[in-house]
Design an enzyme around this catalytic site. Structure first.
Site, PDB file in Angstrom:
ATOM      1  N   LYS A 105       7.131   6.829  -5.043  1.00 51.30           N
ATOM      2  CA  LYS A 105       5.814   7.233  -4.503  1.00 51.30           C
ATOM      3  C   LYS A 105       4.786   7.490  -5.592  1.00 51.30           C
ATOM      4  CE  LYS A 105       8.543  10.711  -4.700  1.00 51.30           C
ATOM      5  NZ  LYS A 105       9.833  11.078  -4.222  1.00 51.30           N
ATOM      6  N   VAL A 132       7.811   6.895   1.172  1.00 53.61           N
ATOM      7  CA  VAL A 132       7.307   8.008   1.993  1.00 53.61           C
ATOM      8  C   VAL A 132       8.308   8.329   3.097  1.00 53.61           C
ATOM      9  CG1 VAL A 132       5.429   8.824   3.483  1.00 53.61           C
ATOM     10  CG2 VAL A 132       4.919   7.276   1.592  1.00 53.61           C
ATOM     11  N   GLY A 134      11.522   9.075   3.289  1.00 56.21           N
ATOM     12  CA  GLY A 134      12.897   8.564   3.279  1.00 56.21           C
ATOM     13  C   GLY A 134      13.197   7.496   4.311  1.00 56.21           C
ATOM     14  N   ILE A 136      12.321   7.310   7.457  1.00 59.61           N
ATOM     15  CA  ILE A 136      11.361   7.120   8.566  1.00 59.61           C
ATOM     16  C   ILE A 136      10.500   5.887   8.294  1.00 59.61           C
ATOM     17  CG2 ILE A 136       9.436   8.145   9.824  1.00 59.61           C
ATOM     18  CD1 ILE A 136      10.469  10.896   9.118  1.00 59.61           C
ATOM     19  N   GLY A 187      22.005  19.888  -3.659  1.00 57.67           N
ATOM     20  CA  GLY A 187      21.541  18.569  -4.090  1.00 57.67           C
ATOM     21  C   GLY A 187      20.259  18.104  -3.417  1.00 57.67           C
ATOM     22  N   ASP A 201       4.826  15.830  -4.759  1.00 54.64           N
ATOM     23  CA  ASP A 201       5.560  14.804  -4.010  1.00 54.64           C
ATOM     24  C   ASP A 201       4.837  14.508  -2.680  1.00 54.64           C
ATOM     25  OD1 ASP A 201       8.466  13.513  -3.498  1.00 54.64           O
ATOM     26  OD2 ASP A 201       7.862  14.570  -1.684  1.00 54.64           O
ATOM     27  N   LYS A 205       2.632  11.106  -1.301  1.00 55.23           N
ATOM     28  CA  LYS A 205       2.979  10.480  -0.017  1.00 55.23           C
ATOM     29  C   LYS A 205       1.765  10.397   0.900  1.00 55.23           C
ATOM     30  CE  LYS A 205       7.856  11.760  -0.287  1.00 55.23           C
ATOM     31  NZ  LYS A 205       8.844  12.790  -0.025  1.00 55.23           N
TER      32      LYS A 205
END
Ligand code: HSE
Length: 425
Positions: A105, A132, A134, A136, A187, A201, A205
């Site tokens: 991204k 953007v 994951g 979806i 994680g 992040d 996006k």
């Protein structure tokens, strides 16, 4: 059956998910794309590291030239992340006539338009669905499935790490630091979580989504951004008592000739559709002038969800090549909109005040004098002689808010403005 040789840059979480899907779904993929994908080279930093993927040792290389200058490779999957050297690698791959799929991204929000131009000039595809939210399919939906509508707004929870942290703070009363540590142990959060918790992040996006939805340049620098580090468990608790949940929200709103793009922690009514996204889940609402609202919901991170989006892009490219479609990458631009963030919004304001008669009345009067209406005023559980007061305003502009806060600060019974957050309805 056609054949496509793949070079992968990086063998981390997403690449591992991609390898699993290539193997588990081989029959489905080949039936749909009529193409056999063959991973022929993988760029890694550490050649000696043991990897649980079904690839021969000679597939791994530490030299980028083995992939981007390799005439046998048709498509490069970029999964190293970060802007540099990913930008240089992708640019060279495109110039060398290779299709590129990326989950990056930061790269796309910064150089996406330039790279799409280079891809178009070289007759190759550049796709970035996995960049953007994951798993979806938000970019494909915006590009291909809502074209009949004028898009008015996109609003979403697009960062799984912060959503996990806020969910755990709300459900288990954890402090921010405790929830962050847990997210790291599981994680979800990186060892350096700053890009997630500071909102970068989500900023990248929403820049990409605005570009795709509104055909505007990717204005990362014009996005008003705030992360979740100042959210306390008290605010989460008070918001809950008032029927709200706190989420990190990314929005792009078009109004007349204006475009507002923001990333901010906001109070959402518990029943708001995107408020239902918990933990690492993401949710994005698209508002169109015919559709009204549609929502996409799913896992915003992780090996298999993000690997699925990467693989979907690969399959789309293979099908386009099979069908000999004209290569086109760039989003059709629309008339330029004025990017500003002056929109009206509702606010949640929490003050610590001295607990004595008349203080709430005086504060309500100050709001009134500034023309700011109040939806609710509540006094929460006091400790000693300090009472937390929470005001929820009607929609107001930022200038009026600044002025009222200035007067509130001057009032001697106010000990502290503990927090100010936006409220979405
Ligand atoms: N770090 C991101 C998140 C996933 O937590 O949602 C990759 O975009």
């Amino acid at each position: 059956m056609k054949h496509m040789n793949i070079g992968i840059l990086g063998m981390g979480t997403v690449a591992t998910g991609l390898m699993t899907l290539l193997s588990d779904n081989k029959e489905i993929i080949e039936r749909k794309s009529e193409t056999e994908f063959q991973v022929t080279k993988v760029l890694v930093k550490d050649m000696n590291k043991k990897r649980e993927v079904p690839l021969q040792q000679e597939v791994f290389t530490s030299k980028i030239e083995d992939i981007i200058d390799n005439e046998e490779i048709h498509l490069v999957v970029e999964l190293i992340g970060g802007i540099h050297p990913a930008y240089e690698f992708v640019k060279k791959a495109l110039k060398n006539g290779k299709h590129v799929v990326t989950a990056n991204k930061a790269l796309i929000a910064t150089y996406g338009e330039e790279l799409e131009g280079i891809a178009d000039e070289n007759g190759v595809y550049l796709r970035y669905e996995a960049s953007v939210a994951g798993g979806i399919p938000i970019i494909n939906t915006l590009k291909n499935s809502v074209e009949s509508n004028e898009i008015k707004e996109i609003m979403g929870i697009v960062n799984g790490t912060t959503n996990y942290i806020l969910t755990q703070m709300s459900e288990r009363g954890l402090e921010f630091e405790e929830a962050l540590k847990e997210a790291q142990d599981l994680g979800f959060a990186e060892a350096d979580p700053s890009s997630d918790i500071d909102g970068d992040d989500a900023m990248y996006k929403i820049a990409i989504l605005s570009y795709v939805a509104f055909g505007q340049p990717m204005h990362v620098d014009k996005i008003c951004k705030e992360g979740i580090t100042r959210i306390s468990k008290e605010d989460i608790q008070y918001a809950k008592e008032l029927g709200y949940t706190i989420k990190l929200v990314a929005t792009a709103r078009k109004e007349d000739h204006h475009l507002e793009m923001m990333v901010y922690p906001a109070l959402l009514p518990m029943k708001h559709p995107i408020a239902l996204a918990q933990n690492e889940y993401n949710a994005v609402v698209i508002k169109g002038n015919g559709l009204d609202d549609i929502m996409l919901y799913g896992k915003g991170a992780g090996a298999l969800p993000t690997g699925s989006s990467v693989l979907n892009d690969m399959i789309e490219i293979a099908k386009n090549l099979r069908d000999q479609k004209k290569v086109y990458n760039r989003v059709k631009t629309q008339d330029p909109l004025l990017v500003d963030n002056k929109g009206h919004r509702q606010y949640y304001i929490r003050l610590d005040v001295i607990d004595k008669p008349g203080v709430m009345g005086q504060l309500t009067k100050i709001f009134g004098e500034h023309g700011i209406g109040l939806v609710s005023v509540s006094q929460l559980k006091r400790s000693e002689m300090v009472a937390p007061l929470v005001f929820i305003t009607y929609e107001t502009d930022q200038k009026m808010m600044k002025e009222v806060l200035c007067d509130i600060k001057k009032y001697s019974e106010v000990l502290k403005i503990a927090s100010i957050l936006a409220v979405e309805s």
